[in-house]
Design an enzyme around this catalytic site. Sequence first.
Site, PDB file in Angstrom:
ATOM      1  N   GLU A 160       0.864  -1.197   0.000  1.00 41.26           N
ATOM      2  CA  GLU A 160       0.000   0.000   0.000  1.00 41.26           C
ATOM      3  C   GLU A 160       0.892   1.237   0.000  1.00 41.26           C
ATOM      4  O   GLU A 160       1.792   1.352   0.820  1.00 41.26           O
ATOM      5  CB  GLU A 160      -0.928  -0.019   1.221  1.00 41.26           C
ATOM      6  N   ALA A 213      -0.348   4.487   0.161  1.00 44.06           N
ATOM      7  CA  ALA A 213      -0.911   5.643   0.891  1.00 44.06           C
ATOM      8  C   ALA A 213      -1.660   5.138   2.124  1.00 44.06           C
ATOM      9  O   ALA A 213      -1.054   4.548   3.006  1.00 44.06           O
ATOM     10  CB  ALA A 213      -1.785   6.457  -0.048  1.00 44.06           C
ATOM     11  N   GLY A 263      -6.954   0.805   3.362  1.00 44.42           N
ATOM     12  CA  GLY A 263      -8.411   0.848   3.190  1.00 44.42           C
ATOM     13  C   GLY A 263      -8.824   1.589   1.926  1.00 44.42           C
ATOM     14  O   GLY A 263      -9.982   1.519   1.516  1.00 44.42           O
ATOM     15  N   GLY A 264      -7.876   2.318   1.314  1.00 41.94           N
ATOM     16  CA  GLY A 264      -8.129   2.921   0.008  1.00 41.94           C
ATOM     17  C   GLY A 264      -9.185   4.014   0.007  1.00 41.94           C
ATOM     18  O   GLY A 264      -9.423   4.691   1.016  1.00 41.94           O
ATOM     19  N   CYS A 303     -12.592   4.089  -0.397  1.00 42.52           N
ATOM     20  CA  CYS A 303     -13.850   3.975   0.358  1.00 42.52           C
ATOM     21  C   CYS A 303     -13.655   4.416   1.802  1.00 42.52           C
ATOM     22  O   CYS A 303     -14.380   5.268   2.315  1.00 42.52           O
ATOM     23  CB  CYS A 303     -14.357   2.538   0.298  1.00 42.52           C
ATOM     24  N   HIS A 340     -44.681  -4.372   8.874  1.00 39.07           N
ATOM     25  CA  HIS A 340     -45.328  -3.058   8.889  1.00 39.07           C
ATOM     26  C   HIS A 340     -44.792  -2.231  10.061  1.00 39.07           C
ATOM     27  O   HIS A 340     -44.596  -2.800  11.139  1.00 39.07           O
ATOM     28  CB  HIS A 340     -46.844  -3.225   9.041  1.00 39.07           C
TER      29      HIS A 340
END
Length: 472
Positions: free
Chosen positions: A34, A36, A39-40, A42, A454
């Site tokens: 990774e 940065a 978790g990228g 999102c 309901h």
Amino acid sequence: MAQRFDAIVIGTGQSGPPLAVRLGQSGRKTAVIERAAFGGTCVNVGCTPTKAYVACARAAHVARHAADFGVRIGGGELASGVPAGNVHVDLAFVKARKERIVGASRDGVERWLREAPNVTVFKGHARFSGAHAVRVSTHDGAQADLEAPEIFINTGTRAQIPAIPGLETIRYETNSTLLALEQLPEHLAICGASYVALEFAQMFRRFGSRVTVLVRGQRILSREDEDFSHAVQDLLAREGVAFRFGAQPRSVAPLEGDAGVRIALDSGPLDASHLLFATGRVPNTDDLGLDAAGIETDTHGLIAVDGQLRTAVEGIWALGDVNGRGAFTHSSYDDFQIVAANLLDGKARSADTRIPAYAVYVDPPLARVGLSEREVRERGKPALIATMPMSRVGRARERGETGGFMKAMVDPQTQRILGAAIFGIEGDEAIHTFIDTMTAGAPYTTLQYAMHVHPTVSELVPTLLDGLKPLA
Ligand SMILES: Cc1cc2nc3c(=O)[nH]c(=O)nc-3n(C[C@H](O)[C@H](O)[C@H](O)COP(=O)(O)OP(=O)(O)OC[C@H]3O[C@@H](n4cnc5c(N)ncnc54)[C@H](O)[C@@H]3O)c2cc1C
């Protein structure tokens, strides 16, 4: 000397981390890289922070309209005569709240990977140096060469910035930088009219900014049916979001005293304190050294894959937004499940049979699954259609939020649902009645015979289907 692994995962978006963990659990020595934030998109600058902001914006909206429910929270009146309350949004607090939510998720992803068996985490930028070789460059200038027979690309996308004369002279915002502001923009101009643009438009309007959306064409959400586009536009316009149609920025220039930006449009200039570009996403494939691996991209930078998400190069997969088969968190996670099923579980799963589904998180949300009415018409085959206003939904009336409508289309021969959409409160949840029925391949009558709880939005889905009639 290259370090040898059984598998390499590049990027920790929505498919990379669960896949790396599963690969490690399967006994494969796995490297995950990774460059940065874990978790990228999102987790850090996409779904999670924006939905945290949507929640704050909704709180402000509800507070302003509290008097409609007999709740008095202070004086003030909007020009329209609508009770306003003394509502003030503290953007620094909103941001800090978001950071806590995001930080917990980001740290959780990193911890999960670092503690997973057989998984080694590399922090740096990955580039292919061969079909099964990757070089990782870390921020401190160090390099590591890795090799593996199986490589999985999950590098995602970044904001696309249109080439406009004068761009280099101004400050502009993307989804990432806008989420870092601590002071409310006085006037936010938004270039783009798709879901990211509209989510930001409504939330910043509710926070208290003036907002103008610059729409290139003649309607927002151009991929949706026109009736939904118009309904969402009406909703946002009623809340005070301004729209300029046929508005393509010709050039931009700074306003005097660093007061913002002047945007030249064919219809005349627009001055704004801030300009957000929400004009699409670019795949992070241009700096991956794909040539060295022999992987080609299309003109948009997307990597072609088959139903099992295999690229044309043996032993290399592409998952998530980079493969162009969905640009959502759930489609990226589904990609992980497809690869894991085929590779690790001996089960046959394919992205070819996936039914597209998503929600646009304006409030209330617009959620959709399967075909739109336009796409059903384009098939040129007989179809049944039903629509119903949300004002018929008891839950909506009780909540005082009756805006929007539902729509469903059915194949009269097979009785299968072709597509459905709900623009209205809890539409993002209620759409799952359709998603699950369609995934099960069950006829629409299954939904008609189901006893729903309901008072919910879903309980009106059978009533909606009672109104099916031939598509004229
Ligand atoms: C503002 C916004 C709101 C959104 N809201 C929603 C929503 O409500 N619902 C929804 O379903 N979707 C939403 N999305 C889309 C969603 O965020 C993405 O579809 C999702 O993150 C899946 O992305 P991914 O798994 O392909 O990769 P990403 O999440 O983009 O992650 C890719 C990762 O790879 C890393 N990387 C890239 N190149 C390299 C390299 N060479 N070396 C090492 N690491 C690299 C990146 O740093 C990044 O961490 C939103 C997007 C945006 C921008």
